[in-house]
Every structure is written in structure tokens, then in C-alpha cells.
Design a protein around this motif. Structure first.
Motif, PDB file in Angstrom:
ATOM      1  N   VAL A  25       8.188   5.006   6.895  1.00  0.00           N
ATOM      2  CA  VAL A  25       9.185   5.806   7.234  1.00  0.00           C
ATOM      3  C   VAL A  25       9.180   7.059   6.228  1.00  0.00           C
ATOM      4  CG1 VAL A  25      11.898   5.481   6.151  1.00  0.00           C
ATOM      5  CG2 VAL A  25      11.467   3.926   6.688  1.00  0.00           C
ATOM      6  N   VAL A  26       9.131   7.997   5.346  1.00  0.00           N
ATOM      7  CA  VAL A  26       8.589   9.646   4.887  1.00  0.00           C
ATOM      8  C   VAL A  26       8.305   9.563   6.566  1.00  0.00           C
ATOM      9  CG1 VAL A  26       8.081  10.597   3.666  1.00  0.00           C
ATOM     10  CG2 VAL A  26       9.236   8.866   2.897  1.00  0.00           C
ATOM     11  N   TYR A  27       6.757   8.892   6.445  1.00  0.00           N
ATOM     12  CA  TYR A  27       5.495   9.623   7.766  1.00  0.00           C
ATOM     13  C   TYR A  27       6.282   9.231   8.798  1.00  0.00           C
ATOM     14  CZ  TYR A  27       1.975   8.840   3.815  1.00  0.00           C
ATOM     15  OH  TYR A  27       1.419   9.072   2.461  1.00  0.00           O
ATOM     16  N   ASN A  28       6.725   8.666   8.811  1.00  0.00           N
ATOM     17  CA  ASN A  28       7.820   8.447  10.514  1.00  0.00           C
ATOM     18  C   ASN A  28       8.703   9.678  10.874  1.00  0.00           C
ATOM     19  OD1 ASN A  28       5.935   6.215  11.037  1.00  0.00           O
ATOM     20  ND2 ASN A  28       7.680   4.573  10.230  1.00  0.00           N
ATOM     21  N   THR A  39       1.389  -1.072  -0.057  1.00  0.00           N
ATOM     22  CA  THR A  39       0.113  -0.122  -0.210  1.00  0.00           C
ATOM     23  C   THR A  39       0.720   0.970   0.358  1.00  0.00           C
ATOM     24  OG1 THR A  39      -0.146  -0.020   2.497  1.00  0.00           O
ATOM     25  CG2 THR A  39      -2.177  -1.493   1.513  1.00  0.00           C
ATOM     26  N   ASP A  40       0.051   2.178  -0.225  1.00  0.00           N
ATOM     27  CA  ASP A  40       1.411   3.632  -0.478  1.00  0.00           C
ATOM     28  C   ASP A  40       1.350   3.807   0.923  1.00  0.00           C
ATOM     29  OD1 ASP A  40       1.070   3.846  -3.204  1.00  0.00           O
ATOM     30  OD2 ASP A  40      -0.092   5.818  -2.928  1.00  0.00           O
ATOM     31  N   TYR A  41       0.801   3.768   2.359  1.00  0.00           N
ATOM     32  CA  TYR A  41       1.086   3.730   3.782  1.00  0.00           C
ATOM     33  C   TYR A  41       2.895   2.753   3.677  1.00  0.00           C
ATOM     34  CZ  TYR A  41       1.780   4.283   8.596  1.00  0.00           C
ATOM     35  OH  TYR A  41       2.031   5.136   9.500  1.00  0.00           O
ATOM     36  N   GLU A  42       2.876   1.489   3.487  1.00  0.00           N
ATOM     37  CA  GLU A  42       3.628   0.967   3.207  1.00  0.00           C
ATOM     38  C   GLU A  42       4.545   0.918   2.822  1.00  0.00           C
ATOM     39  OE1 GLU A  42       1.042  -3.291   4.680  1.00  0.00           O
ATOM     40  OE2 GLU A  42       1.559  -2.498   1.952  1.00  0.00           O
ATOM     41  N   LEU A  43       4.938   2.335   1.689  1.00  0.00           N
ATOM     42  CA  LEU A  43       5.436   2.678   1.066  1.00  0.00           C
ATOM     43  C   LEU A  43       6.067   3.405   1.265  1.00  0.00           C
ATOM     44  CD1 LEU A  43       7.281   2.382  -2.207  1.00  0.00           C
ATOM     45  CD2 LEU A  43       6.050   3.837  -2.397  1.00  0.00           C
ATOM     46  N   TYR A  44       5.605   4.640   1.760  1.00  0.00           N
ATOM     47  CA  TYR A  44       5.850   5.534   2.228  1.00  0.00           C
ATOM     48  C   TYR A  44       6.494   6.172   4.561  1.00  0.00           C
ATOM     49  CZ  TYR A  44       4.758   7.041  -2.761  1.00  0.00           C
ATOM     50  OH  TYR A  44       5.506   7.698  -4.258  1.00  0.00           O
ATOM     51  N   TRP A  64      12.463  10.837  -1.961  1.00  0.00           N
ATOM     52  CA  TRP A  64      12.945  11.166  -3.707  1.00  0.00           C
ATOM     53  C   TRP A  64      13.544   9.912  -3.895  1.00  0.00           C
ATOM     54  CZ3 TRP A  64      18.530  10.565  -5.187  1.00  0.00           C
ATOM     55  CH2 TRP A  64      19.002  10.922  -6.244  1.00  0.00           C
ATOM     56  N   PHE A  65      14.039   8.808  -2.958  1.00  0.00           N
ATOM     57  CA  PHE A  65      14.476   7.223  -2.876  1.00  0.00           C
ATOM     58  C   PHE A  65      13.274   6.871  -3.306  1.00  0.00           C
ATOM     59  CE2 PHE A  65      18.550   8.076  -1.942  1.00  0.00           C
ATOM     60  CZ  PHE A  65      19.423   7.738  -2.261  1.00  0.00           C
ATOM     61  N   ARG A  66      12.401   7.046  -2.605  1.00  0.00           N
ATOM     62  CA  ARG A  66      10.766   5.602  -3.458  1.00  0.00           C
ATOM     63  C   ARG A  66      10.232   6.239  -4.160  1.00  0.00           C
ATOM     64  NH1 ARG A  66      12.743   5.350   1.750  1.00  0.00           N
ATOM     65  NH2 ARG A  66      12.220   3.821   3.348  1.00  0.00           N
ATOM     66  N   ILE A  67      10.027   7.626  -5.299  1.00  0.00           N
ATOM     67  CA  ILE A  67       9.892   7.439  -6.051  1.00  0.00           C
ATOM     68  C   ILE A  67      10.792   6.980  -7.639  1.00  0.00           C
ATOM     69  CG2 ILE A  67       8.255   9.650  -4.777  1.00  0.00           C
ATOM     70  CD1 ILE A  67       9.591  11.048  -5.942  1.00  0.00           C
TER      71      ILE A  67
END
Length: 416
Positions: free
Chosen positions: A9-12, A2-7, A371-374
Motif C-alpha cells: 500500500v505504501v509503494y502504491n 514478504t516485505d513487499y506485501e507488507l508495504y 507509520w502504521f505498518r511499523i
């Protein structure tokens, strides 16, 4: 995924940055009470308390209690350290982007705990040592006030995220630069300063070499300084050359990937169709020329400054300009000049400076992970029509403008 799982680390990282900013606001609100506590509690015990709470305790919670594994570049450090622990030869037997001694130093904790977390812990301990050295070298009006500055540094989002969660080593370079000032304050010879900078070049990154010609111009006994460099540097260089030819140039050869944030990543949406950013090697050399030209000009301009005043200004100039002009520069480099920015200048009474600094630092902690995740894009204009790329570009712009702001402040500043 999911988008939340992908991002996640960014959210945290965003949550952590917001929490640190809130804690900094509270700290300033109760500054007088905190400084009074430091004065009563004592310098050494107060330093241990703030570093334990804001470095060691987070490490224990994240890596021991929750059992998370270390991420980011520290995994690369760990793999290199494992090879170094087997006494393999750096550059010849395993790859490294860092100076020759780096892998062997990071290998030391592996004899007790062979995990990437041990490397992260080493990074934290060295950051604490560099912070202590910086506080001794650039003290404020009282030890309590100096400790409060140390507390605010520890609450800065970028050092916290990049050190505790990222295991970054960039602060090592400032540690050696600060050690030069510390030795100069104690009237050590230019030969000793040459030894310190020579060791800095062997332990940290190739970037550290940018400081050497500036100190050469600044110091009186230039021959002694060069001899100090040569005493520690030439035997290592000769050893590496005899055993592995020119493999010691690996850090330069491998550093050929465009990154963000820098001038080129910011303007690429406007110039991408001209192919200007396609020759990374050429742009790296242009960037190096610009950095050295500006730094040498500033060195000649600041002839009247002593080493203690000169170092934080030229340090900010070198790595601030690097973040602007080098196509391989990325937001993590903010870690390199966080300490001299806080301790080396009279910016601490400026509320606007503090607000902008915490804001830019917060954005800088989020941007690299996002940036790395996109897909690590070097954005084109048409990319900006996509929401995630537009968000990433906004993050880049905030960090880029923030670095320009710091550079302007430094160039206009009155040094402590």
C-alpha cells in the motif's frame, strides 16, 4: 508475508503521488491551452469533466472494476453508519469520534448499497460539492483560471489519496467554514452565520469548535451569532444529555493517543527519557491553549480584514498550528487546509511554493501508512539506528518542515 506485501500500500501510494505530480507538471506546461479549453467548454461541464476524471473514475476503477474494499478509517465510519441506520443512539449505543450527526449522514447511502465503498463515494461527492462552493466563493480572475486551480487541487496527492483511497471526511469542516463566507458575501445576518457554524459543529468534528470564538470576536452582532449557534446546538445537546447523560463527550475522551506528525513526535527522540510525552491529556490541553492563543492574537491583529479574507488565513493558522503542537495530530490533517491554501491566497504564481507543496503532500500520503505498518511508534533516539524507523522519521521531518513553511507563508501573505 514478504516485505513487499507488507508495504504494498505504501509503494502504491508513492506511485500514485509521483504520477499526480507528473500530471501537475504537464498541466502547468499546457496551462494556456487547458484554460482555453475550459473557456470554450463551459464552467459546469468542465468542472464535471475534471472531477469525473480525477475522483469518480478512480473510484469506479478501484472499487467497482477491481473490487478492492475500502480501507483505513472508512471501515470505522461504515460500522458506525450501520448502527445509525438502525436508528441507534450515537455515543450511547455505539462509539463515535465524530459529531452527533456524522454517523447518520454517512448512513444515508447504506440504504442503497450497504458497504464501506458507499461511504467512500459519499466522501468523494461531498468533496466535489465543497470544491464547487470554494470555487464560487474564492474565484480567480476568470472562470477558466478558477477551473485550472480546481484541476491542480484535484491533482494534489493528499486530497486524492485521503479522499479516494482513505474515505476521509476532514474537508467537511472547510465546507462549513466556506459556507459561512458564501453566506456573508450574500449579506446574510450573523444569526444565519451562527446557524451554519452550529450545524458545522454537529456534523463534522469537535475541532470545528475552535472557529467559533474567533468568529465571535470578528462579527459585529455577537448576540445574534450566539443565538444562531444555540438554536441548532442546544436542543441536540439537551436531547443527548437526557437520553445518555455525558456520553456526548466521547470524542474528547477517545482522542488520547499519540500520533505523528507533530512537534512532539519530531522531538521525542531527544526528550523521550524525560517522560515529557507520557501525559497525553496534559499535552492536549497545552496544545489547545497554544492554538487558541495564537488564533485569537491573529484575529485581533486582522481586525481590518473582512470575513472572506479572514477565513482562509485563520483556518490555515488553526489547523497548521494544530499539526505542530497537538500530540494527536497526524499527516492526514493536511487534507483539512488544502483547499484554502490553493484558493484563499496569492501563492499560485510562486513556483517554489507549488514544488514544495506537491513534495510535502506526496510525503504526507506515504508517512501514515508506513507509520502504521511499523507499529505506530513514538520514536526514541535508539530507534533511529533501525533503517525503517530512520526512513519514517525522515518522512515526518519533511512533512513537519512543510507545515512550518506553509504557516510562515500564510502569516507573511497578502490575502486575495
Amino acid at each position: 508475508m514478504t516485505d513487499y506485501e507488507l508495504y504494498e500500500v505504501v509503494y502504491n501510494k508513492a506511485y500514485i503521488s509521483a504520477t499526480l505530480c507528473l500530471l501537475a507538471v504537464i498541466a502547468f506546461r499546457f496551462r494556456s491551452e487547458i484554460e482555453s479549453f475550459f473557456a470554450r467548454f463551459g464552467k459546469g461541464k468542465s468542472f464535471f469533466l475534471i472531477t469525473f476524471c480525477l475522483r469518480i473514475l478512480p473510484f469506479l476503477i478501484v472499487y467497482v472494476y477491481y473490487g478492492y474494499d475500502a480501507q483505513s478509517d472508512v471501515q470505522i465510519f461504515w460500522k458506525s453508519a450501520q448502527q445509525a441506520a438502525k436508528l441507534k443512539l450515537v455515543y450511547r449505543d455505539f462509539e463515535s469520534l465524530y459529531s452527533p450527526f456524522f454517523a447518520y449522514i454517512t448512513a444515508l447511502p447504506l440504504f442503497l448499497w450497504d458497504t464501506a465503498r458507499a461511504v467512500t463515494l459519499l466522501m468523494i461527492l461531498i468533496e466535489m460539492a465543497v470544491l464547487w462552493l470554494t470555487m464560487k466563493t474564492y474565484p480567480d480572475r476568470s472562470s477558466a483560471s478558477t477551473l485550472f486551480k480546481g484541476l491542480i487541487y484535484l491533482l494534489l496527492p493528499a486530497p486524492y489519496i485521503f479522499c479516494v483511497l482513505g474515505g476521509q471526511e476532514d474537508i467537511w469542516m472547510w465546507g462549513f467554514a466556506c459556507l459561512v463566507v458564501y453566506a456573508w458575501q450574500r449579506k446574510k445576518s450573523d444569526f444565519v452565520l451562527g446557524i451554519i457554524t452550529g450545524l458545522g459543529l454537529l456534523v463534522t468534528k469537535a475541532f470545528f469548535v475552535l472557529l467559533l470564538p474567533l468568529l465571535f470576536l470578528k462579527l459585529k452582532n455577537k448576540v445574534q451569532f450566539v443565538l444562531g449557534n444555540a438554536v441548532v446546538g442546544l436542543p441536540v445537546l439537551l436531547f443527548l444529555y437526557v437520553l445518555s447523560s455525558t456520553s456526548f463527550l466521547m470524542p474528547i475522551r477517545l482522542a488520547q493517543e499519540p500520533m505523528a506528525v507533530n512537534m512532539w513526535s519530531v522531538i521525542n527522540p531527544l526528550i523521550w527519557n524525560y517522560g515529557i510525552t507520557s501525559d497525553i491529556k496534559l499535552l492536549n490541553w497545552i496544545g489547545l491553549f497554544v492554538i487558541l492563543s495564537i488564533a485569537i492574537w491573529q484575529t485581533m491583529k486582522d481586525k481590518s480584514l473582512d470575513i472572506q479574507q479572514f477565513m482562509p488565513k485563520i483556518w490555515m493558522l488553526i489547523f497548521g498550528v494544530m499539526m505542530v503542537v497537538q500530540i494527536g495530530a497526524y499527516a492526514n490533517y493536511i487534507f483539512i487546509f488544502a483547499m484554502p491554501l490553493i484558493f484563499g491566497f496569492n501563492f499560485f504564481k510562486n513556483k517554489t511554493f507549488l514544488i514544495i507543496t506537491f513534495l510535502v503532500q506526496s510525503f504526507a500520503t506515504v508517512q501514515p501508512s508506513f507509520w502504521f505498518r511499523i507499529g505506530k511508534p513514538f520514536l526514541r533516539f535508539d530507534n533511529l539506528l533501525g533503517a525503517k524507523f530512520a526512513v519514517e522519521y525522515t518522512l515526518e521531518m519533511v512533512v513537519f518542515v512543510g507545515v512550518i513553511y506553509w504557516l510562515i507563508k500564510v502569516l507573511r501573505s497578502e490575502i486575495k
